[in-house]
Every structure is written in structure tokens, then in C-alpha cells.
Enzyme design. Structure first.
Site, PDB file in Angstrom:
ATOM      1  NE  ARG A  47      -1.888  -1.920   3.312  1.00  0.00           N
ATOM      2  CZ  ARG A  47      -2.269  -2.254   4.529  1.00  0.00           C
ATOM      3  NH1 ARG A  47      -3.503  -2.073   4.900  1.00  0.00           N
ATOM      4  NH2 ARG A  47      -1.404  -2.770   5.380  1.00  0.00           N
ATOM      5  CG  ASP A  84       2.928   6.379   2.363  1.00  0.00           C
ATOM      6  OD1 ASP A  84       1.858   6.007   2.859  1.00  0.00           O
ATOM      7  OD2 ASP A  84       4.032   6.283   2.943  1.00  0.00           O
ATOM      8  CE1 TYR A 127       7.847   0.507  -2.105  1.00  0.00           C
ATOM      9  CE2 TYR A 127       8.480  -1.446  -0.861  1.00  0.00           C
ATOM     10  CZ  TYR A 127       7.523  -0.507  -1.230  1.00  0.00           C
ATOM     11  OH  TYR A 127       6.253  -0.597  -0.711  1.00  0.00           O
ATOM     12  NE  ARG A 160       8.587   9.065   1.841  1.00  0.00           N
ATOM     13  CZ  ARG A 160       7.446   9.663   2.177  1.00  0.00           C
ATOM     14  NH1 ARG A 160       6.300   9.006   2.093  1.00  0.00           N
ATOM     15  NH2 ARG A 160       7.458  10.905   2.596  1.00  0.00           N
TER      16      ARG A 160
END
Lengths: 254, 254
Positions: B57, B59, B118, B205
Site C-alpha cells: 500500500r 503512500d 523498491y 524513505r
């Protein structure tokens, strides 16, 4: 008497939504955005008197990774300050100055250029583009890049490129020397890289449109040769859209 | 009784301007766009009954190159038709379906996932971004990627990642196993690639934000180790912005 300093600027832009390099009545151009930023950066700068000149006047929707332009500014600032100042007034918009350098008085972004480089980016897939929307040309065909390379070989060298010239082309002669025309395949991406001292209006997009015909099997490599030799605009396949076209860089004398 | 077919979908999206994967009151989400497209494609599909489930999910502002989701549709179409039909109703917007496949009844995009990948994209330059605006994080620093690699090595493996966890994180445990964390330099581009079975909320992040501190010399690689060992959110450097983050792909059992 005002002293002017000539600056050579390396410029990146996202051509989506712009009318191209040159100022026009019908929309925002790269030139207008730069000249307005320069007026804010330097209040005595008058764009009517000192235009920004570019190595190439790209069309609406065409992008640049390293366009070169020059301008005479009525002050002598450190190049880094000129770059930062123009970028400040370009407000994180579609145009940014990557580099500024002091240039000789006789340097001319357009007339001093020895070689121009373009890249055309095709993405072969069924799904529409999202992250690269307006930044590449999406086609649903699987392209035969070997056939495209064979066709490209016919275009390299000095030829009458009338077939690949737009009706608006202002070049004195349709004879140009194409130094390189490479077809690079990387997964679903196909890049067409080319270089020449100068190009006719729409020449790159016209060549890519015909290479696409060859890639999808609609034309043979010999059809490309015949189209070139016809020296006739009606022999053109079609123009690839502006979305995939990037002005990459320019060579100047040392 | 309605027969359902479960489809596994590979999805690309430009997260700019979206509120993220999950439906929310305050803006458009990837989930909502897909569910609305599915309702148009298949009039008996009811999103209240059969949600789209994603492997991750993401952001607001985060992108995906190959997110995987599944959905049960009340019809049995060829996968290519499902892909094309959803894309037709996604109207060349920020979301596109790259691939559709029929999936087993017990396939679950989230719970069947073995590994998630990622990529974070940093561009080190003075000029603001144009062509890659909102698609990368621009920093003005020259980053020391050797130091970043040394710092990254401390994070690989099984650790309590509390330092790198957001307050909203719903994971049962802060202990995760980070399989890889690579720092790749290519000219002005720095890519941080990572993979793990699962990540905490904001973990990527947060790790990239701290790696940036190391790259610019504000932290030493040992400071990264200390931050991890503190297992305390106040030891965090900061979160890198969503713009540079891409959900790349997912591994599932064969």
C-alpha cells in the site's frame, strides 16, 4: 554605454504543453519563459534588443536534455549566479538552466554549432504510458530492429532529404549530411539516436516514422531507400509524434 | 450463483497527485481508479464485495513500475481482454494495467508475496528537475556513495527497525529482515535498490533519508549503525520525499 556579457546556457525542458522553442502568439514557448526569467533576474535586460538564440528550434511537445542557447546580458555575473538566478525565476516550471558559461563575443548558439544530436524514444507495449506519458511514443507493435538498422543505413551520408522535410522548412537546401542513425533496443524500449551538422524541419520525426514502418513490417528496408531516392514528400510514411523526441546536445569548436 | 475468476494484475502508476494505493476520503487513489474502471468494464462487479488487493500500500506521491494486485471478477474473460478493458476505462490516466493473468483461488497479492523490491531515485544537481519533476528527488549535494554503501551494510539482515518506522505503522513487529540494500551511482543519478519480504511503513524513505545524511557527510556510516541500534524513532535522520520512490516488483511462489 552598457556593457554586455554573452552567456552560453545549457538548458533542459519538458516540451509537454509548450509551443516549442520559438515565441508564438498561441502559447508558451521556451524562449518566452527564458526571456521573462531574464527580465526578472536582470531588470535592464530587454528581450526586444537581446533575444535568446538556440542551437535548434524544437517544435511543440519536443523535449531537450541539453539544448544550448546564448544571450547577451547587461551585467557581468558569475556564471553560477546566472544559472541560479534564471532558475529561481523559472519557478520549478518546464524549463531549467543546467549550466551557464561566459562565451566569446562571436559565439552563436545556432551558427557556431558543428553537430546536433537527437534521440527518439519508442516504447513497445500494449498498456498506455503513465510515468512516461508525453515523454515517449507508445506503439503496440513488436519492432524488428534488425530491419530498422538495415533501413537506417540507407539514410546515412549526404542526401537530398526532401522526402523527410516539412512544408514549413526554411532551409535553403534539402541536401544534408546525416552522420549517424542508430537503432538501440533495450527490452521494450527502442531508441533512435542521430547526429548531423543540421537537420531539416521534421527530418528526425519523419525518419523515425518511416523506420517504424520498417520495424512493423509495413515497409522493407528497400522501401526506405526508394522513399529517400524519390525526393518527394508524398513518398513519406508519416511523422512520428513529438512526444518521443529529445534534443540531446550540441558540439561546438573548442 | 455467480462464478468469479481471480485475476493477478501487474500495474504501473504515476503516483503524482494521487493519495496512494488505498481509497481515502481526501483524494484519488490507485485502488479507486482501478475499482471504477472494473465497474465500467464489468457492470456486475461490485467493489464493496470484491476489493482490489495490492502487494504493497504505497503512500501519496509514490510510484509503481510493477505493483501486483488481485481481484475477483464475476466473469471469465481472456486475460488480454481484462487488461485492455481496464486500460480502456482508465482513460490514459495515471494508472495502467501492464499484464493480467488468471490466478489460483488462493492467490493473494499481499499475503502470498515472498519478496518486495523498491527503488529510490536521487538526482544530484543544482538545477531543478523538469522532465523528471516529481519522478525523482533532486538534491544539490554531491553524495559519497562509498560511505553510503558502508552505512547500508549495517542495515542488511534481521533487525529491529523501530528507528525507521512511522507512527502510523500497523505492522505487528518492528523486526524485519532486509535482504538487500544497494547504492548505485550513474553520473548524477544515485539509485538505492532494496528488497525484503516486507517493510515497515516509511522504512524505505527513512533508510534513504539517513543514507543521504551519510552521503553528504552529515553522518558517518557508524552513525547509521548507532541509529539502528537505538531502536528509537527520535534517532531518525529524516524521511526522503515520496517523489523518488518506486515499487518495482514482487516475487511469488512459482
Amino acid at each position: 554605454m552598457t556593457e554586455f556579457t554573452r552567456y552560453k546556457l545549457t538548458i533542459e525542458y519538458d516540451g509537454t504543453g509548450l509551443v516549442g522553442w520559438q515565441r508564438q502568439e498561441n502559447g508558451l514557448s521556451v524562449q518566452q519563459l527564458l526571456e521573462e526569467a531574464a527580465q526578472k533576474f536582470c531588470r535592464t535586460y530587454d528581450p526586444e534588443q537581446n533575444r535568446f538564440y538556440a542551437a535548434g528550434r524544437t517544435d511543440a511537445g519536443v523535449h531537450a536534455l541539453g539544448m544550448v542557447a546564448h544571450v547577451d546580458l547587461p551585467r557581468d555575473d558569475e556564471p553560477f549566479k546566472v544559472m541560479s538566478g534564471l532558475n529561481y525565476h523559472l519557478h520549478n516550471g518546464p524549463v531549467a538552466v543546467l549550466k551557464a558559461e561566459r562565451a566569446a563575443e562571436d559565439f552563436h548558439a545556432r551558427f557556431s554549432a558543428l553537430k546536433r544530436y537527437y534521440r527518439y524514444h519508442i516504447i513497445c507495449r500494449d498498456a498506455p504510458l503513465t510515468l512516461q506519458k508525453h515523454k515517449a511514443w507508445q506503439v503496440r507493435d513488436k519492432l524488428d530492429t534488425d530491419a530498422m538498422r538495415e533501413a537506417a543505413a540507407h539514410l546515412i551520408g549526404k542526401h537530398d532529404f526532401t522526402t523527410f522535410r516539412s512544408v514549413q522548412c526554411q532551409s535553403e537546401s534539402p541536401v544534408k549530411t546525416l552522420d549517424s542513425l542508430e537503432v538501440i533496443e533495450a527490452g521494450e524500449h527502442v531508441y533512435v539516436d542521430c547526429s548531423a551538422r543540421s537537420f531539416l524541419h521534421h527530418q528526425v520525426r519523419s525518419m523515425v516514422g518511416c523506420l517504424y514502418y520498417v520495424g512493423k513490417g509495413k515497409w522493407t528496408p528497400d522501401d526506405m531507400k526508394a522513399a529517400l531516392e524519390a525526393a518527394d514528400r508524398t513518398a513519406l510514411g508519416f511523422n512520428a509524434p513529438p512526444d518521443g523526441l529529445y534534443f540531446v546536445k550540441v558540439d561546438y569548436p573548442d
